[in-house]
Motif scaffolding. Structure first.
Motif, PDB file in Angstrom:
ATOM      1  N   MET A   1      -5.381   4.090  13.144  1.00  0.00           N
ATOM      2  CA  MET A   1      -4.668   2.910  12.701  1.00  0.00           C
ATOM      3  C   MET A   1      -5.359   2.268  11.496  1.00  0.00           C
ATOM      4  SD  MET A   1      -2.052   1.270  13.209  1.00  0.00           S
ATOM      5  CE  MET A   1      -1.122   0.021  13.927  1.00  0.00           C
ATOM      6  N   ARG A   2      -6.686   2.314  11.509  1.00  0.00           N
ATOM      7  CA  ARG A   2      -7.443   1.735  10.401  1.00  0.00           C
ATOM      8  C   ARG A   2      -7.177   2.486   9.100  1.00  0.00           C
ATOM      9  NH1 ARG A   2     -13.786   0.090  10.633  1.00  0.00           N
ATOM     10  NH2 ARG A   2     -13.624  -1.359   8.916  1.00  0.00           N
ATOM     11  N   LEU A   3      -7.053   3.801   9.188  1.00  0.00           N
ATOM     12  CA  LEU A   3      -6.765   4.612   8.024  1.00  0.00           C
ATOM     13  C   LEU A   3      -5.388   4.273   7.449  1.00  0.00           C
ATOM     14  CD1 LEU A   3      -7.576   6.916   6.120  1.00  0.00           C
ATOM     15  CD2 LEU A   3      -6.521   8.493   7.743  1.00  0.00           C
ATOM     16  N   VAL A   4      -4.432   4.030   8.322  1.00  0.00           N
ATOM     17  CA  VAL A   4      -3.082   3.683   7.876  1.00  0.00           C
ATOM     18  C   VAL A   4      -3.101   2.345   7.128  1.00  0.00           C
ATOM     19  CG1 VAL A   4      -0.748   3.077   8.654  1.00  0.00           C
ATOM     20  CG2 VAL A   4      -1.954   5.000   9.705  1.00  0.00           C
ATOM     21  N   LYS A   5      -3.804   1.356   7.681  1.00  0.00           N
ATOM     22  CA  LYS A   5      -3.896   0.055   7.020  1.00  0.00           C
ATOM     23  C   LYS A   5      -4.603   0.163   5.682  1.00  0.00           C
ATOM     24  CE  LYS A   5      -3.718  -3.101  10.929  1.00  0.00           C
ATOM     25  NZ  LYS A   5      -4.405  -4.181  11.639  1.00  0.00           N
ATOM     26  N   SER A   6      -5.672   0.924   5.637  1.00  0.00           N
ATOM     27  CA  SER A   6      -6.414   1.105   4.396  1.00  0.00           C
ATOM     28  C   SER A   6      -5.560   1.819   3.348  1.00  0.00           C
ATOM     29  CB  SER A   6      -7.687   1.911   4.671  1.00  0.00           C
ATOM     30  OG  SER A   6      -8.370   2.165   3.480  1.00  0.00           O
ATOM     31  N   THR A   7      -4.847   2.838   3.773  1.00  0.00           N
ATOM     32  CA  THR A   7      -3.968   3.565   2.860  1.00  0.00           C
ATOM     33  C   THR A   7      -2.856   2.659   2.349  1.00  0.00           C
ATOM     34  OG1 THR A   7      -4.443   5.622   4.031  1.00  0.00           O
ATOM     35  CG2 THR A   7      -2.495   5.601   2.615  1.00  0.00           C
ATOM     36  N   TRP A   8      -2.262   1.884   3.265  1.00  0.00           N
ATOM     37  CA  TRP A   8      -1.184   0.977   2.857  1.00  0.00           C
ATOM     38  C   TRP A   8      -1.687  -0.067   1.863  1.00  0.00           C
ATOM     39  CZ3 TRP A   8       3.587   0.569   1.957  1.00  0.00           C
ATOM     40  CH2 TRP A   8       4.165  -0.676   1.739  1.00  0.00           C
ATOM     41  N   ARG A   9      -2.857  -0.605   2.095  1.00  0.00           N
ATOM     42  CA  ARG A   9      -3.423  -1.597   1.176  1.00  0.00           C
ATOM     43  C   ARG A   9      -3.700  -0.980  -0.197  1.00  0.00           C
ATOM     44  NH1 ARG A   9      -7.358  -4.636   5.463  1.00  0.00           N
ATOM     45  NH2 ARG A   9      -5.696  -5.852   6.439  1.00  0.00           N
ATOM     46  N   THR A  10      -4.166   0.243  -0.210  1.00  0.00           N
ATOM     47  CA  THR A  10      -4.420   0.931  -1.481  1.00  0.00           C
ATOM     48  C   THR A  10      -3.120   1.159  -2.227  1.00  0.00           C
ATOM     49  OG1 THR A  10      -6.369   2.022  -0.544  1.00  0.00           O
ATOM     50  CG2 THR A  10      -5.414   2.991  -2.529  1.00  0.00           C
ATOM     51  N   ILE A  11      -2.108   1.638  -1.528  1.00  0.00           N
ATOM     52  CA  ILE A  11      -0.805   1.856  -2.158  1.00  0.00           C
ATOM     53  C   ILE A  11      -0.240   0.539  -2.665  1.00  0.00           C
ATOM     54  CG2 ILE A  11       1.597   2.506  -1.697  1.00  0.00           C
ATOM     55  CD1 ILE A  11       0.469   4.665   0.214  1.00  0.00           C
ATOM     56  N   SER A  12      -0.360  -0.504  -1.877  1.00  0.00           N
ATOM     57  CA  SER A  12       0.132  -1.825  -2.274  1.00  0.00           C
ATOM     58  C   SER A  12      -0.585  -2.324  -3.525  1.00  0.00           C
ATOM     59  CB  SER A  12      -0.054  -2.807  -1.117  1.00  0.00           C
ATOM     60  OG  SER A  12       0.373  -4.082  -1.478  1.00  0.00           O
ATOM     61  N   ALA A  13      -1.897  -2.125  -3.598  1.00  0.00           N
ATOM     62  CA  ALA A  13      -2.666  -2.550  -4.773  1.00  0.00           C
ATOM     63  C   ALA A  13      -2.256  -1.754  -6.009  1.00  0.00           C
ATOM     64  CB  ALA A  13      -4.157  -2.393  -4.515  1.00  0.00           C
ATOM     65  N   VAL A  14      -2.037  -0.467  -5.850  1.00  0.00           N
ATOM     66  CA  VAL A  14      -1.628   0.368  -6.975  1.00  0.00           C
ATOM     67  C   VAL A  14      -0.239  -0.053  -7.472  1.00  0.00           C
ATOM     68  CG1 VAL A  14      -0.952   2.725  -7.635  1.00  0.00           C
ATOM     69  CG2 VAL A  14      -3.076   2.339  -6.380  1.00  0.00           C
ATOM     70  N   VAL A  15       0.692  -0.282  -6.551  1.00  0.00           N
ATOM     71  CA  VAL A  15       2.037  -0.713  -6.943  1.00  0.00           C
ATOM     72  C   VAL A  15       1.976  -2.073  -7.635  1.00  0.00           C
ATOM     73  CG1 VAL A  15       4.289  -1.453  -6.053  1.00  0.00           C
ATOM     74  CG2 VAL A  15       3.267   0.664  -5.238  1.00  0.00           C
ATOM     75  N   GLY A  16       1.173  -2.991  -7.107  1.00  0.00           N
ATOM     76  CA  GLY A  16       1.022  -4.303  -7.735  1.00  0.00           C
ATOM     77  C   GLY A  16       0.456  -4.202  -9.144  1.00  0.00           C
TER      78      GLY A  16
END
Length: 117
Positions: A1-16
């Motif tokens: 679950m931690r990996l999913v959150k970390s991946t999502w945050r990275t994707i969100s930062a890149v999109v932003g």
């Protein structure tokens, strides 16, 4: 679950980051393409809508965290205020676009021929 959150945050930062760079990149995409998409009212509407669209996950998290509509409403008000400041004050100030046409300078007649000198 931690990996999913970390991946999502990275994707969100890149999109932003990409959304922040998009106006500048489109500016260099070509005179017609870039100007048609990012200038004037159409550009303001486009990026205002994209800003609202991409803020939905944040607004949902704020609602879930505070269990009230007030927190997302305040965040949305801040988004609108900052976007408006950027689009209607800072943008025109740095581009020199005042929104009104200035008349050309009036021709001053040359009186040297008939002044007696």
């Amino acid at each position: 679950m931690r990996l999913v959150k970390s991946t999502w945050r990275t994707i969100s930062a890149v999109v932003g980051t990409l959304m922040g760079l998009l106006p500048h990149v489109l500016h260099h995409a070509g005179i017609i393409f870039g100007a048609a998409l990012v200038t004037g009212a159409a550009g303001n509407l486009l990026f205002g809508a994209l800003g609202l669209l991409f803020s939905i996950p944040l607004l949902r998290r704020l609602y879930a965290r505070f269990d009230t509509w007030k927190a997302p409403a305040v965040a949305l008000a801040v988004l609108v205020a900052m976007f408006s400041l950027s689009a209607f004050v800072i943008g025109p100030a740095i581009s020199g676009d005042t929104g009104r046409e200035t008349p050309p300078p009036a021709d001053t007649p040359d009186h040297s021929e008939h002044s007696g000198h």
